[in-house]
Design an enzyme around this catalytic site. Structure first.
Site, PDB file in Angstrom:
ATOM      1  N   GLY A 166       0.796  -1.118   0.103  1.00 22.30           N
ATOM      2  CA  GLY A 166      -0.042  -0.097   0.145  1.00 22.30           C
ATOM      3  C   GLY A 166       0.908   1.291   0.015  1.00 22.30           C
ATOM      4  N   GLY A 169       0.409   5.953   0.534  1.00 17.12           N
ATOM      5  CA  GLY A 169      -0.503   7.169   0.792  1.00 17.12           C
ATOM      6  C   GLY A 169       0.458   8.423   0.829  1.00 17.12           C
ATOM      7  CG  PHE A 192       0.905   9.423   6.494  1.00 14.09           C
ATOM      8  CD1 PHE A 192       1.386  10.615   6.963  1.00 14.09           C
ATOM      9  CD2 PHE A 192      -0.436   8.999   6.758  1.00 14.09           C
ATOM     10  CE1 PHE A 192       0.563  11.339   7.871  1.00 14.09           C
ATOM     11  CE2 PHE A 192      -1.285   9.767   7.133  1.00 14.09           C
ATOM     12  CZ  PHE A 192      -0.825  11.037   7.958  1.00 14.09           C
ATOM     13  N   GLY A 193       3.491   7.761   2.753  1.00 14.04           N
ATOM     14  CA  GLY A 193       4.641   7.032   2.295  1.00 14.04           C
ATOM     15  C   GLY A 193       4.167   5.589   1.774  1.00 14.04           C
ATOM     16  CB  VAL A 218       2.367   0.439   3.653  1.00 12.22           C
ATOM     17  CG1 VAL A 218       2.486  -0.719   4.825  1.00 12.22           C
ATOM     18  CG2 VAL A 218       1.991   1.630   3.983  1.00 12.22           C
ATOM     19  CE  LYS A 220       2.059   4.218   7.789  1.00 16.04           C
ATOM     20  NZ  LYS A 220       1.075   3.774   6.538  1.00 16.04           N
ATOM     21  CG  ASP A 249      -5.946  10.704   5.722  1.00 13.69           C
ATOM     22  OD1 ASP A 249      -6.903  11.040   5.226  1.00 13.69           O
ATOM     23  OD2 ASP A 249      -5.187  10.254   5.200  1.00 13.69           O
TER      24      ASP A 249
END
Length: 655
Positions: free
Chosen positions: A345, A347, A349-350, A352, A366, A462
């Site tokens: 994954g 997003g 925040f970076g 994963v 992450k 979020d």
């Protein structure tokens, strides 16, 4: 037939309708409100001009709005209701209110009379009826902020008081006090009496503002009404009404003595308030000086006894245990050098990655950019705060690794992935209602812990289905809380932060547009998530049966306002698994969470109570105000706004 002939025929029909209605009212009045309340008499009404519109849909929406208003008046302790219907583009906004002294039975009787009267407006785009006991208005535009745009009505009685001087002075004092006190009451309503000298007679008076107005607008509305009534004196009774407020006085009782309001505590004036402010300021300064002296003395004693100075910025975290520190090589091995095969994954925040540690345990790693500009002490404190969050419905931060500008956060791994994958992604499957409710309830508990139960308030900012992960028992765990505090400053700025989520429909409008941050930002997002869980649809990808593009939130509001929000329930759910009334109440809680007025949204701890209590007798009403005009949206921004909905009393059954 020419247009002039059409208009002529229409006006003739409207006049005929009015005559029939007035004849009906004159015959029916003794059998309806007149028999229960002699004050429920029509004062005046208006019909808006005729405009070309889709008459079929418009009048369907008028009927829906009026039915919704009536339903609210039946259940609301405060007899005030707002409703809107927007189906097929034929918008209808409506407001109904009754005076504070009127019983529910008499309120409904007055409302029904007003509905019959306003039918005489025919194809007009709106109508407004004023009664002694109630008001009713509907329009094809949002008029909720109007207070003084239509000229006020003033009606003075024909009888003069025999004690003209005393009567004038007494009434002026009464209505002046009502003008001051009413905007300061919780429901913008006050009723009071005043005895004439010698106590031979009593004067009765009330003042009331619509609940959708602010306190200052209520004050501005009542001031000219007060002046208008003053001109009626020394008549023994007078009424004055406009769009936003109502005032009345009379020497004849029109409410019971046990229905009066204690307005004495509300009559402070500007001068006394200034005096209080000056006294309060002096006392505050003295207290502050004493506090400073005590603090200096304490610091001196503390230095002597310990010889050490504690850094105030770390005082709240120095007793917390920090997260484990992993080596970069261990994380490289765990993720096969951060290969695409291990990537699960990503997003704001970076990225994963799924990793396997040396002990065989699975973790989620992450990879993001470290907020190096914030300082090492700040960074360590933030990591301590996040890693010490322990709750069943929150993802654990196990440890971290920093290498150059990169930061690697090691979290517990959830094999079932995120909620969005279950609802409509690669792992899409039909979750039962019990499973869906457990996810809703668990998410609410996790947010309540972050907001109120942990020793530091953490606002997620979020919340969305992709940030709600599911464990092996399909219990929810919220991910990414607190991480925005670790991002570099340029990524936390409003213009660029959460870029992937800004237009997703989850972000509260006051935060997305104005940067106003509070716990209620998470409450709003939670409400959107609940609507997705109940409907099985994405918040941005809904098209209703009339092929009109709508967000899920707008679609839910329209269903709710028409009393058909049962149609929002995912048709994949087995109807034998749930009671429709219970699911509808969950929808109503979600709509309460998405009200555009921040103060109207419940705290997450209140949401938990509403979801868990099976015998609720009281629940905060869904705010009966629609403040779409309060939030100015840039033309290049796409935000799914909430609509403050119609007021209703909601009771919630638990699981």
């Amino acid at each position: 037939m020419t247009m002039k002939q059409v208009e002529k025929n229409w006006f003739s029909w409207r006049l005929a309708s009015l005559m029939v209605v007035m004849m009906f009212l004159s015959m029916a009045k003794p059998l309806t409100s007149q028999s229960t309340d002699a004050n429920s008499t029509m004062v005046r009404y208006y019909c808006s001009e005729f405009y070309g519109m889709n008459a079929k849909y418009f009048f369907q929406n008028v009927n829906t709005t009026l039915s919704n208003l009536r339903r609210q008046l039946l259940v609301n302790p405060v007899h005030y209701a707002v409703a809107r219907t927007l189906i097929n583009g034929a918008a209808v906004w409506g407001v109904a209110s009754c005076r504070g002294y009127v019983s529910t039975t008499n309120c409904i009787a007055c409302f029904d009379d007003a509905v019959v009267l306003l039918r005489a407006c025919g194809r007009g785009s709106g109508a407004h009826a004023f009664y002694n006991d109630c008001d009713l208005r509907y329009e094809n535009y949002n008029f909720y902020a109007d207070a003084n745009n239509r000229g006020g009505i003033v009606i003075c009685g024909n009888t003069r008081s025999p004690q003209q001087t005393e009567f004038r002075k007494t009434v002026e004092g009464l209505i002046s006090d009502l003008r001051k006190a009413t905007p300061r009451t919780s429901d913008f309503y006050a009723a009071s009496t005043r005895a004439l000298p010698g106590r031979s007679r009593t004067v009765y008076g009330i003042a009331q503002c619509n609940l959708n107005l602010s306190q200052s607008v209520c004050e501005d509305c009542l001031t000219p009404r007060y002046s208008s009534l003053d001109d009626c004196l020394p008549s023994t009774n007078g009424w004055t009404i406009n769009n936003g407020c109502f005032m009345r006085y009379s020497s004849t009782p029109f409410f019971r003595l046990n229905q009066t309001t204690n307005i004495t505590p509300l009559l402070w004036d500007g001068n006394s308030n200034k005096k209080r402010s000056i006294i309060g300021g002096v006392v505050g300064c003295v207290c502050f000086l004493l506090f400073v002296i005590a603090f200096v003395v304490w610091r001196l004693i503390s230095k002597k006894t310990s010889g050490l100075q504690q850094d105030k910025s770390t005082g709240s975290t120095e007793l917390l245990q920090g997260p484990a520190r992993y080596s970069y090589n261990d994380l490289k091995v765990a993720t096969e050098n951060f290969s695409d095969q291990c990537k699960i994954g990503g997003g704001v925040f970076g990225e994963v990655y799924k990793g396997i540690l040396k002990d065989g345990g699975f973790v989620a790693i992450k990879k993001t950019v470290m907020a190096s500009t914030r300082g090492k002490i700040h960074f360590n404190d933030e990591l301590k705060i996040i890693s010490n969050v322990h709750h069943r419905h929150l993802i654990r931060l196990l440890g971290y690794c920093s290498k150059g500008p990169l930061l690697f956060l090691v979290h517990e791994f959830m094999n079932n992935g995120s909620l969005d994958q279950f609802l409509y992604g690669d792992k899409s499957r039909n979750l039962s209602w019990k499973q869906r409710f457990e996810i809703i309830f668990g998410t609410a508990r996790g947010l309540a812990y972050l907001h109120e139960q942990y020793h530091v308030t953490i606002i997620h900012r979020d919340i969305k289905t992709s940030n709600i992960l599911l464990d092996d028992e399909l219990q929810p765990k919220i991910a990414d809380f607190g991480l925005i505090r670790l991002l570099p400053e340029d990524k936390t700025h409003l213009s660029t932060k959460l870029a992937g989520s800004l237009n997703s429909g989850y972000v509260a409008p006051e935060y997305a547009i104005h940067g106003q941050l509070s716990e209620k930002v998470d409450t709003y997002s939670f409400g959107i998530v609940v609507l997705e869980i109940v409907s099985g649809k994405r918040c941005k990808d809904v098209i209703d049966d009339k092929s009109v593009d709508q967000s899920l939130l707008d679609h839910a509001w329209n269903l709710y306002e028409s009393g058909t929000h049962v149609n929002l329930i995912d048709n994949r759910l087995d109807a034998s698994e749930y009671a429709a009334e219970d699911v509808m109440k969950i929808i109503e809680i979600a709509l309460m969470c998405t009200q555009s007025q921040v103060s109207s949204r419940p705290a997450m701890s209140e949401v938990v109570t509403l979801l868990s209590d099976k015998s609720l007798d009281e629940m905060p009403p869904i705010k009966s105000m629609f403040h779409e005009d309060d939030i100015k949206i840039p033309t290049d921004t796409s935000i799914s706004l909430s609509s403050d909905a119609t007021a209703s009393t909601v009771q919630v059954s638990g699981r």
